[in-house]
Design a protein around this motif. Sequence first.
Motif, short mmCIF file in Angstrom:
data_model
loop_
_atom_site.label_atom_id
_atom_site.label_comp_id
_atom_site.label_asym_id
_atom_site.label_seq_id
_atom_site.Cartn_x
_atom_site.Cartn_y
_atom_site.Cartn_z
N ALA B 35 48.06 36.12 42.82
CA ALA B 35 46.91 36.76 43.54
C ALA B 35 47.25 36.57 45.20
O ALA B 35 47.94 35.52 45.57
CB ALA B 35 45.68 36.14 43.09
N ASP B 65 49.06 39.53 31.48
CA ASP B 65 48.24 40.75 31.58
C ASP B 65 49.15 41.86 31.02
O ASP B 65 48.57 43.19 31.13
CB ASP B 65 47.65 40.88 32.87
CG ASP B 65 46.24 40.06 32.90
OD1 ASP B 65 45.81 39.56 31.94
OD2 ASP B 65 45.67 40.09 33.89
N ASN B 73 43.86 49.97 32.37
CA ASN B 73 43.70 49.57 33.66
C ASN B 73 43.97 47.92 33.71
O ASN B 73 43.71 47.38 34.53
CB ASN B 73 41.98 49.59 34.15
CG ASN B 73 41.10 48.79 33.19
OD1 ASN B 73 41.53 47.82 32.56
ND2 ASN B 73 39.72 48.75 33.63
N TYR B 78 50.20 44.24 39.62
CA TYR B 78 49.28 45.26 40.37
C TYR B 78 49.05 44.72 41.83
O TYR B 78 49.50 43.67 42.07
CB TYR B 78 47.66 45.40 39.55
CG TYR B 78 46.95 44.17 39.72
CD1 TYR B 78 47.11 42.88 38.83
CD2 TYR B 78 45.66 44.02 40.68
CE1 TYR B 78 46.28 41.92 39.03
CE2 TYR B 78 44.84 43.07 40.65
CZ TYR B 78 45.04 41.97 40.11
OH TYR B 78 44.28 40.93 40.04
N GLN B 80 46.69 43.76 45.03
CA GLN B 80 45.22 43.18 45.26
C GLN B 80 45.28 43.61 46.92
O GLN B 80 46.41 43.46 47.38
CB GLN B 80 45.21 41.81 45.31
CG GLN B 80 44.86 41.28 43.74
CD GLN B 80 44.41 39.94 43.54
OE1 GLN B 80 44.70 39.12 44.61
NE2 GLN B 80 44.27 39.33 42.36
N TRP B 119 34.36 30.98 41.58
CA TRP B 119 36.09 31.12 41.36
C TRP B 119 36.44 29.66 41.45
O TRP B 119 35.92 28.96 42.15
CB TRP B 119 36.19 31.97 42.51
CG TRP B 119 37.89 32.09 42.75
CD1 TRP B 119 38.49 32.84 42.07
CD2 TRP B 119 38.52 31.17 43.54
NE1 TRP B 119 39.94 32.47 42.41
CE2 TRP B 119 39.84 31.57 43.55
CE3 TRP B 119 38.26 30.30 44.51
CZ2 TRP B 119 40.90 30.77 44.16
CZ3 TRP B 119 39.30 29.54 45.24
CH2 TRP B 119 40.66 30.00 44.94
N SER B 141 36.14 43.92 42.42
CA SER B 141 36.51 43.08 43.46
C SER B 141 36.01 41.60 43.10
O SER B 141 35.11 41.54 42.39
CB SER B 141 35.93 43.21 45.06
OG SER B 141 36.14 44.48 45.39
N GLY B 164 40.72 44.86 43.56
CA GLY B 164 41.74 45.17 42.83
C GLY B 164 42.03 46.81 42.99
O GLY B 164 41.12 47.48 42.70
N ARG B 167 42.26 49.65 40.35
CA ARG B 167 40.87 49.95 39.60
C ARG B 167 39.84 50.61 40.38
O ARG B 167 39.26 51.78 40.11
CB ARG B 167 40.26 48.55 39.19
CG ARG B 167 41.01 47.94 37.82
CD ARG B 167 40.53 47.00 37.53
NE ARG B 167 41.18 46.30 36.23
CZ ARG B 167 40.87 45.11 35.76
NH1 ARG B 167 39.56 44.74 36.04
NH2 ARG B 167 41.65 44.68 34.81
N1 LIG Z 1 45.61 42.72 35.03
C1 LIG Z 1 45.07 43.48 36.30
N2 LIG Z 1 45.44 44.61 36.22
C2 LIG Z 1 44.65 45.46 37.18
N3 LIG Z 1 43.50 45.02 37.90
C3 LIG Z 1 43.41 43.70 37.81
C4 LIG Z 1 43.81 42.90 36.82
N4 LIG Z 1 43.39 41.56 36.65
C5 LIG Z 1 42.50 41.78 37.73
N5 LIG Z 1 42.45 42.94 38.26
C6 LIG Z 1 41.62 43.32 39.62
O1 LIG Z 1 41.85 42.29 40.51
C7 LIG Z 1 40.41 41.92 41.03
C8 LIG Z 1 40.67 40.39 41.37
O2 LIG Z 1 41.14 39.91 40.14
P1 LIG Z 1 40.80 38.37 39.96
O3 LIG Z 1 41.29 37.95 38.65
O4 LIG Z 1 39.13 38.28 39.79
O5 LIG Z 1 41.27 37.70 41.12
P2 LIG Z 1 41.82 36.29 41.43
O6 LIG Z 1 42.50 35.44 40.60
O7 LIG Z 1 42.20 36.37 42.96
O8 LIG Z 1 40.27 35.75 41.65
C9 LIG Z 1 39.43 41.86 39.99
O9 LIG Z 1 38.27 42.29 40.45
C10 LIG Z 1 39.95 43.34 39.27
O10 LIG Z 1 39.52 44.50 39.66
#
Ligand SMILES: Nc1ncnc2c1ncn2[C@@H]1O[C@H](COP(=O)(O)OP(=O)(O)O)[C@@H](O)[C@H]1O
Lengths: 727, 311
Positions: B35, B65, B73, B78, B80, B119, B141, B164, B167
């Motif tokens: 991330a 994932d 999706n 992916y 960020q 978080w 997000s 993200g 998405r």
């Molecule tokens: N495997 C994935 N593939 C595509 N988009 C993802 C995936 N996992 C998360 N996201 C997107 O990325 C954003 C942040 O992911 P998240 O898991 O909340 O991140 P963090 O670990 O930084 O808190 C999410 O809101 C989602 O939209």
Amino acid sequence: MPDLLLELFSEEIPARMQAKAAEDLRRMVTDRLVAEGLVYEGAKAFATPRRLTLTVHGIPARQSDLKQERKGPRVGGAEAAIQGFLKATGLASLDEAKIQRDPKGDFYIALTEKPGKPTLDVLAEILPMIIRTFPWPKSMRWGERSAKPTSLTWVRPLHSIVATFGLETEEPEVVPFELNGITSGQTTRGHRFMAPAEISVRRFEDYEAKLQAAKVVLDPQRRKDIILADAKELAFAQGFELVEDPVLLDEVSGLVEWPIVLMGSFDAEFLSIPGEVIRATIRNNQKCFVVSDPKTGKLTNKFILTANIEASDGGLAIVAGNERVIRARLSDAKFFYETDLKTKLEDRLPKFENIVFHEKLGTQAERIARIVRLAAEIAPLVGADVEKTKRAAQLAKADLVTEVVGEFPELQGLMGKYYALAQGEDASVAAASEDHYKPQGPADRVPTDPVSIAVALADKIDTLVGFWAIDEKPTGSKDPFALRRAALGVIRLLVENKIRLNLVSVSDFHSSVLDETKMRMAQAKAKVSGGFSVIANAHTTQLWNGRQVRVNSFDLLNFFVDRLKGQLREQGARHDLVDAVFSLGGQDDLLMVVRRVEALAKFFDTDDGKNLRAGVKRASNILGIEEKKDKRAYDGAPDAALFKLDEEKALAKAMAEVGPEAGAAVAKEDFAGAMTAMAKLRPAVDAFFDKVKVNDDDAAVRENRLKLLNEIRAATRAVADFSKIQD
Amino acid sequence: MRPERSFQGFILALQRFWADQGCVILQPYDMEMGAGTFHPATTLRALGPKPWKAAYVQPSRRPKDGRYGQNPNRLQHYYQFQVIIKPSPPDLQDLYLKSLAAIGIDSSLHDVRFVEDDWESPTLGAWGLGWECWCDGMEVSQFTYFQQVAGVECSPVAGELTYGLERLAMYVQGVDRVYDLNFNGREGAEKVTYGDVFLQAEQEYSRHNFEHSDADMLFKQFTMAEEACKKYLDAGWKDNKREAHLMALPAYDQCIKASHVFNLLDARGVISVTERQSYIGRVRDLAKACGEAWMRTEAGGSSPSLRGESL
Ligand SMILES: Nc1ncnc2c1ncn2[C@@H]1O[C@H](COP(=O)(O)OP(=O)(O)O)[C@@H](O)[C@H]1O
Ligand SMILES: [Mg+2]
């Protein structure tokens, strides 16, 4: 009298915290007001995602003056004491003090008056204090001020505070205070997107109306009502039925200020996934309701969402967006489900060797092995096929390591059933995956299939015996391993399925099975530490029913008895009857205990029963006293030659008939029959106590009469110890 | 380069928006990470008293994932988009909504929601409170007010936004499958889709992550990264006193490495449930030690007299 309006406007408050926060705010403010001598007429608190609001009406405009009387030193007392008194009370001289006479002499009394403060000032003091000490489950710091140790913490950043106080007829005043850079005032905002402008408010009535106009429904209950009614109607309009979900409704109503209910659909192809998985996916991840078809009772490919906005396109984009997400989620669920189907349940079992069940009770694999052994032992007793039972016990927990259960833990057991059916297991074996967890509570279904019953009993008894062995019994309100629930489950399984099980024997058997796990663990530990293994399977035993049993098994039996009593008490039945049965000793078959209790309860509802009990009690009391006095028991048959009175003879005769009859009935476990037989004793017992003096001067006659009494007691003890029954 | 036309235009629009807010626009960190939060520009810069505003794209790898290119999706790799602002400004939510408008998400048409999501990163020893931001039910997000990072209290608190990108772009372009996203904004023969660029990679890496990654090697790499991290941390203390640190960043790289290797091992299913906790704890210990070292550097807020010093 004037009213208070308080609104704490912040960034989005978690839905699950809103209701309690509103209640906490109400309680804290009103408690404080009362403590300040300000008794109010009424108060109500509300929460939306962005605000906590409190209205308190009918608060006096000021505190009443406080008259205080303080007793001082004796008239003519030491100068220092008098000076101290004047200083403490603020009196200028003794002239301002009163003199009061009491039995010990004359004393100075100071009458002071503390003038009450205006409520506005009181509020300005207490509100910031309450906000600072508000009991959020989790709170945070934010912004520039967060670098300072004194910075305010709140559930999410707090932006503004409305605090007004005043009469309906007048322009209210702002309760003035400053907190973390926020100054209290009369300005709030409406809906985040539909009415973001500032709104000036005066008091609760115009506040609520202006919010409504600004697309904010303040009252959570009203939001719930709107969502439920609209959701039902939307489903109905299409010929479907909303699957109601009060917990979800609570949550959803805490996510919106202006609920707009919309319906979407998903590809019917996903209906091949079990309905429970679809529901869990849509509910847990998307916070949407599912919809069923009343014709089939099954889910349809529709869902209902609650948006927070009246969109300019009537919600088309919102529905389309939600459909897209639900499709992706269901696609994931389908992926998990189909992946799970590729692996047979038995092939998952090795994984359990690495999963610790409890650090002192070994791995999940060991636990499963124990359950298999115990279930096989129980199977014949409940009429279950042994091989099927073993298979069921082997597989019952395998779904814990599947993808779907990993994602939705609440589907444990149910998924196991689906997977077992999919791999062609016998229907009873598959059902046990789901049903061996049951019953989970008083309202839950009790399994009836013998295989499920055997595995369910084994599962629960393993838990109980295990935690008893490591001395992790429930104490007070603490029951982290839900052992009370497990014991109640065992009771219901046995009683409702009419199963006879000797719990002490079963516990003893299973304790020795558990010893093997403990031995393995002790050896492993010894290996690690390089030392010798001290095999720790020593256990204390006690005599029970003429044999040695583990103290733990006996203790566990008592735990069951307590649960049974509690359960009967809750059902309004007479739990003292349980004591009467248990004090016979040697009773570990709960079904028989319950049967006896039922027969007793019925019997004691009749006159015969009541009188016989009184007679037997009298007999027991007399015997108790005499036995103690003489330090001997009066057992043995009475001698017919020594009977002097007709009543004695009649009683002996009745006993001779009733004894065998009741005994035969008990042997057939026909406790009602035994009681009916005993009822016949009643006239003879009554007449005996009427006419016969037990403690006759002739020692031989006396002994004989005591022996007769002992016979009555013994006969009734075939069912219960009558002396333990409360009147 | 309109944001609703192409994935790249969409990224550029976000960058422009945050550049206009005074953020430093950084480039992705050149290491594999789960991330954008792991980027030192977030993890380390969130610590200490100095103000900091940055935004950047971070390729994010989540081996578990992987869906062999089958999920519409969810991807094992992916993008960020990460924004970090310290101290958190009072209007951060508004800025976020404005940024959505800048990429074409009209909040009078869409249902934008802030849904509780506290978080926590056990591997980073970090936690914060905030939300998942939903757009029409899609989590697009993550919005967090950092309270603690690398075991250190944030003082002041930083606000973090993680978008993200795929998405969100799917939304804006109105496509149902991530692989159908238009990447370059051209049509016809010149059009390049997200699938053209990444579908094969998703399939290959899914095979790798779940079936073939070399677990023995990864176990070794984990230990190596862990040891290196500790070694660099030890060596970095100036004059052997625990007052000033001169090598927090290289040490932290090894922490990032260990974390990613752990994720690979986890996806491969070779870490048991009990071991899992201990691996997470080991990465956290590294992160904490790096945070502690960082606080003793200049950018971490320690005295500027260190400038120009060498070991
Ligand atoms: N495997 C994935 N593939 C595509 N988009 C993802 C995936 N996992 C998360 N996201 C997107 O990325 C954003 C942040 O992911 P998240 O898991 O909340 O991140 P963090 O670990 O930084 O808190 C999410 O809101 C989602 O939209
Ligand atoms: Mg998230």
